[in-house]
Design a protein around this motif. Structure first.
Motif, PDB file in Angstrom:
ATOM      1  N   GLU A  26       0.821  -1.223   0.000  1.00  0.00           N
ATOM      2  CA  GLU A  26       0.000   0.000   0.000  1.00  0.00           C
ATOM      3  C   GLU A  26       0.849   1.266   0.000  1.00  0.00           C
ATOM      4  OE1 GLU A  26      -0.298  -2.426   2.272  1.00  0.00           O
ATOM      5  OE2 GLU A  26      -2.383  -3.156   2.329  1.00  0.00           O
ATOM      6  N   HIS A  27       2.010   1.210   0.640  1.00  0.00           N
ATOM      7  CA  HIS A  27       2.817   2.436   0.710  1.00  0.00           C
ATOM      8  C   HIS A  27       3.566   2.727  -0.581  1.00  0.00           C
ATOM      9  CE1 HIS A  27       6.661   0.233   1.437  1.00  0.00           C
ATOM     10  NE2 HIS A  27       5.796  -0.675   1.786  1.00  0.00           N
ATOM     11  N   PHE A  28       3.532   1.802  -1.544  1.00  0.00           N
ATOM     12  CA  PHE A  28       4.222   2.040  -2.819  1.00  0.00           C
ATOM     13  C   PHE A  28       3.412   2.935  -3.752  1.00  0.00           C
ATOM     14  CE2 PHE A  28       6.489  -2.289  -2.408  1.00  0.00           C
ATOM     15  CZ  PHE A  28       7.588  -1.695  -1.799  1.00  0.00           C
ATOM     16  N   VAL A  29       2.112   3.036  -3.530  1.00  0.00           N
ATOM     17  CA  VAL A  29       1.274   3.771  -4.481  1.00  0.00           C
ATOM     18  C   VAL A  29       0.036   4.300  -3.754  1.00  0.00           C
ATOM     19  CG1 VAL A  29      -0.055   1.714  -5.253  1.00  0.00           C
ATOM     20  CG2 VAL A  29       0.296   3.616  -6.851  1.00  0.00           C
ATOM     21  N   ALA A  30      -0.398   5.499  -4.139  1.00  0.00           N
ATOM     22  CA  ALA A  30      -1.624   6.056  -3.559  1.00  0.00           C
ATOM     23  C   ALA A  30      -2.812   5.184  -3.968  1.00  0.00           C
ATOM     24  CB  ALA A  30      -1.830   7.482  -4.074  1.00  0.00           C
ATOM     25  N   SER A  31      -3.894   5.288  -3.207  1.00  0.00           N
ATOM     26  CA  SER A  31      -5.094   4.543  -3.592  1.00  0.00           C
ATOM     27  C   SER A  31      -5.633   5.103  -4.915  1.00  0.00           C
ATOM     28  CB  SER A  31      -6.167   4.668  -2.517  1.00  0.00           C
ATOM     29  OG  SER A  31      -6.697   5.987  -2.530  1.00  0.00           O
ATOM     30  N   ASN A  32      -6.335   4.285  -5.649  1.00  0.00           N
ATOM     31  CA  ASN A  32      -6.918   4.766  -6.895  1.00  0.00           C
ATOM     32  C   ASN A  32      -7.942   5.869  -6.631  1.00  0.00           C
ATOM     33  OD1 ASN A  32      -5.293   2.961  -8.160  1.00  0.00           O
ATOM     34  ND2 ASN A  32      -6.907   1.449  -8.584  1.00  0.00           N
ATOM     35  N   LEU A  33      -8.613   5.771  -5.501  1.00  0.00           N
ATOM     36  CA  LEU A  33      -9.579   6.819  -5.148  1.00  0.00           C
ATOM     37  C   LEU A  33      -8.873   8.172  -5.015  1.00  0.00           C
ATOM     38  CD1 LEU A  33     -12.475   7.553  -4.421  1.00  0.00           C
ATOM     39  CD2 LEU A  33     -11.967   6.930  -2.050  1.00  0.00           C
ATOM     40  N   VAL A 108       9.955  11.152 -20.480  1.00  0.00           N
ATOM     41  CA  VAL A 108       8.941  10.958 -19.442  1.00  0.00           C
ATOM     42  C   VAL A 108       9.645  10.456 -18.180  1.00  0.00           C
ATOM     43  CG1 VAL A 108       8.297   8.609 -20.187  1.00  0.00           C
ATOM     44  CG2 VAL A 108       6.642  10.004 -18.945  1.00  0.00           C
ATOM     45  N   PHE A 109       9.143  10.889 -17.035  1.00  0.00           N
ATOM     46  CA  PHE A 109       9.753  10.555 -15.749  1.00  0.00           C
ATOM     47  C   PHE A 109       8.844   9.632 -14.951  1.00  0.00           C
ATOM     48  CE2 PHE A 109      11.735  14.361 -17.203  1.00  0.00           C
ATOM     49  CZ  PHE A 109      13.037  14.296 -16.746  1.00  0.00           C
ATOM     50  N   ILE A 110       9.482   8.921 -14.017  1.00  0.00           N
ATOM     51  CA  ILE A 110       8.731   8.058 -13.117  1.00  0.00           C
ATOM     52  C   ILE A 110       9.471   8.065 -11.789  1.00  0.00           C
ATOM     53  CG2 ILE A 110       9.923   5.837 -13.605  1.00  0.00           C
ATOM     54  CD1 ILE A 110       6.926   4.775 -14.045  1.00  0.00           C
ATOM     55  N   SER A 111       8.798   7.798 -10.705  1.00  0.00           N
ATOM     56  CA  SER A 111       9.520   7.695  -9.432  1.00  0.00           C
ATOM     57  C   SER A 111       8.984   6.514  -8.635  1.00  0.00           C
ATOM     58  CB  SER A 111       9.406   8.996  -8.626  1.00  0.00           C
ATOM     59  OG  SER A 111       8.107   9.150  -8.110  1.00  0.00           O
ATOM     60  N   TYR A 112       9.849   6.020  -7.758  1.00  0.00           N
ATOM     61  CA  TYR A 112       9.478   4.840  -6.966  1.00  0.00           C
ATOM     62  C   TYR A 112      10.267   4.846  -5.669  1.00  0.00           C
ATOM     63  CZ  TYR A 112      13.432   3.608  -9.932  1.00  0.00           C
ATOM     64  OH  TYR A 112      14.615   3.655 -10.627  1.00  0.00           O
ATOM     65  N   GLU A 113       9.673   4.200  -4.669  1.00  0.00           N
ATOM     66  CA  GLU A 113      10.358   4.121  -3.384  1.00  0.00           C
ATOM     67  C   GLU A 113      11.635   3.302  -3.569  1.00  0.00           C
ATOM     68  OE1 GLU A 113       8.000   3.064  -0.018  1.00  0.00           O
ATOM     69  OE2 GLU A 113       6.515   4.614  -0.456  1.00  0.00           O
ATOM     70  N   PRO A 114      12.723   3.733  -2.899  1.00  0.00           N
ATOM     71  CA  PRO A 114      14.009   3.049  -3.096  1.00  0.00           C
ATOM     72  C   PRO A 114      13.931   1.543  -2.844  1.00  0.00           C
ATOM     73  CG  PRO A 114      14.322   5.072  -1.858  1.00  0.00           C
ATOM     74  CD  PRO A 114      12.838   4.907  -2.022  1.00  0.00           C
ATOM     75  N   GLU A 115      13.034   1.119  -1.954  1.00  0.00           N
ATOM     76  CA  GLU A 115      12.950  -0.325  -1.668  1.00  0.00           C
ATOM     77  C   GLU A 115      12.002  -1.070  -2.608  1.00  0.00           C
ATOM     78  OE1 GLU A 115      10.289   1.614   1.545  1.00  0.00           O
ATOM     79  OE2 GLU A 115      11.966   2.152   0.249  1.00  0.00           O
ATOM     80  N   ASN A 116      11.432  -0.362  -3.579  1.00  0.00           N
ATOM     81  CA  ASN A 116      10.507  -1.024  -4.512  1.00  0.00           C
ATOM     82  C   ASN A 116      11.303  -1.625  -5.670  1.00  0.00           C
ATOM     83  OD1 ASN A 116       8.372  -1.931  -6.015  1.00  0.00           O
ATOM     84  ND2 ASN A 116       7.202  -0.018  -5.918  1.00  0.00           N
ATOM     85  N   GLU A 117      11.921  -2.744  -5.348  1.00  0.00           N
ATOM     86  CA  GLU A 117      12.840  -3.404  -6.286  1.00  0.00           C
ATOM     87  C   GLU A 117      12.114  -3.907  -7.540  1.00  0.00           C
ATOM     88  OE1 GLU A 117      16.554  -4.427  -7.477  1.00  0.00           O
ATOM     89  OE2 GLU A 117      15.960  -3.183  -5.774  1.00  0.00           O
ATOM     90  N   VAL A 118      10.871  -4.358  -7.375  1.00  0.00           N
ATOM     91  CA  VAL A 118      10.109  -4.851  -8.539  1.00  0.00           C
ATOM     92  C   VAL A 118       9.903  -3.713  -9.534  1.00  0.00           C
ATOM     93  CG1 VAL A 118       7.873  -5.755  -9.301  1.00  0.00           C
ATOM     94  CG2 VAL A 118       8.967  -6.700  -7.268  1.00  0.00           C
ATOM     95  N   ALA A 119       9.496  -2.535  -9.015  1.00  0.00           N
ATOM     96  CA  ALA A 119       9.279  -1.380  -9.887  1.00  0.00           C
ATOM     97  C   ALA A 119      10.600  -0.945 -10.525  1.00  0.00           C
ATOM     98  CB  ALA A 119       8.667  -0.227  -9.091  1.00  0.00           C
ATOM     99  N   ARG A 120      11.656  -0.873  -9.727  1.00  0.00           N
ATOM    100  CA  ARG A 120      12.955  -0.423 -10.257  1.00  0.00           C
ATOM    101  C   ARG A 120      13.414  -1.301 -11.422  1.00  0.00           C
ATOM    102  NH1 ARG A 120      17.931  -1.453 -10.437  1.00  0.00           N
ATOM    103  NH2 ARG A 120      17.767  -3.329  -9.159  1.00  0.00           N
ATOM    104  N   ARG A 121      13.323  -2.627 -11.212  1.00  0.00           N
ATOM    105  CA  ARG A 121      13.765  -3.554 -12.267  1.00  0.00           C
ATOM    106  C   ARG A 121      12.887  -3.450 -13.507  1.00  0.00           C
ATOM    107  NH1 ARG A 121      14.712  -7.708  -8.371  1.00  0.00           N
ATOM    108  NH2 ARG A 121      12.709  -8.608  -8.962  1.00  0.00           N
TER     109      ARG A 121
END
Ligand SMILES: CC(C)(COP(=O)(O)OP(=O)(O)OC[C@H]1O[C@@H](n2cnc3c(N)ncnc32)[C@H](O)[C@@H]1OP(=O)(O)O)[C@@H](O)C(=O)NCCC(=O)NCCS
Length: 152
Positions: A26-33, A108-121
């Motif tokens: 949950e902390h990797f992304v805001a809720s869709n709402l 285009v830019f993107i950002s991710y939490e440093p520990e979000n290894e799945v997103a980084r890869r």
């Protein structure tokens, strides 16, 4: 892998807003709402429902930051039950394809939490390169949409 990016409308927003990531993500992304609310007050932002086989599986939002003028994919999520089936990758590829087809974005830019290894890869495999910046505690990466990177 076919994934459809559908404009959010009065008819489909409920089924997209109720999609949830897995416990612990949950902390990797805001809720869709929350994201849909942000899109309401940032009229240039584009909230999209992600559909596979006609079923809602996730959410992606992109747009220009009104303060700094850069273009971002500011949200990506695939609902817990639909993860690890290639939808996240396919959605990013489809969005990048649309940016390139539109032709007016250089990067285009993107950002991710440093520990979000799945997103980084995932983003690195699509050609995103970390810029060295941190924004609101997140690592920033950039994809060039023009020039030599085009064929990656
Ligand atoms: C990040 C996210 C969008 C990826 O979506 P997905 O549909 O599960 O990803 P895909 O099935 O397309 O897989 C992409 C790659 O990530 C890997 N992967 C996905 N989930 C993984 C997991 N939980 N653990 C390890 N690897 C994982 C896949 O194996 C695949 O690797 P490969 O292409 O090298 O084989 C999804 O996990 C998610 O919604 N996470 C929570 C929210 C989030 O972190 N959003 C991004 C914020 S920046």
């Amino acid at each position: 892998m076919t994934i459809e990016l559908r404009t959010l409308t009065r008819d489909n927003f409920r089924e997209i807003v109720k999609l949830q990531v897995a416990p612990g993500q949950e902390h990797f992304v805001a809720s869709n709402l929350y994201s849909v609310a942000e899109a309401r007050v940032n009229p240039d932002w584009v909230p999209l429902g992600l559909y596979a086989g006609g079923q809602p599986v996730g959410f992606l939002m992109h747009g220009r930051d009104p303060d700094e003028g850069r273009d971002w994919v500011m949200r990506l999520m695939i609902a817990a039950d639909h993860q690890r089936q290639g939808y996240g990758r396919a959605a990013m590829q489809a969005a990048i394809g649309e940016f390139r087809a539109a032709g007016h974005l250089g990067e285009v830019f993107i950002s991710y939490e440093p520990e979000n290894e799945v997103a980084r890869r995932l983003y690195a495999s699509l050609g995103f390169e970390e810029t060295g910046e941190m924004v609101e505690g997140e690592t920033v990466a950039r994809l060039r949409l023009d020039g030599e990177e085009r064929d990656r």
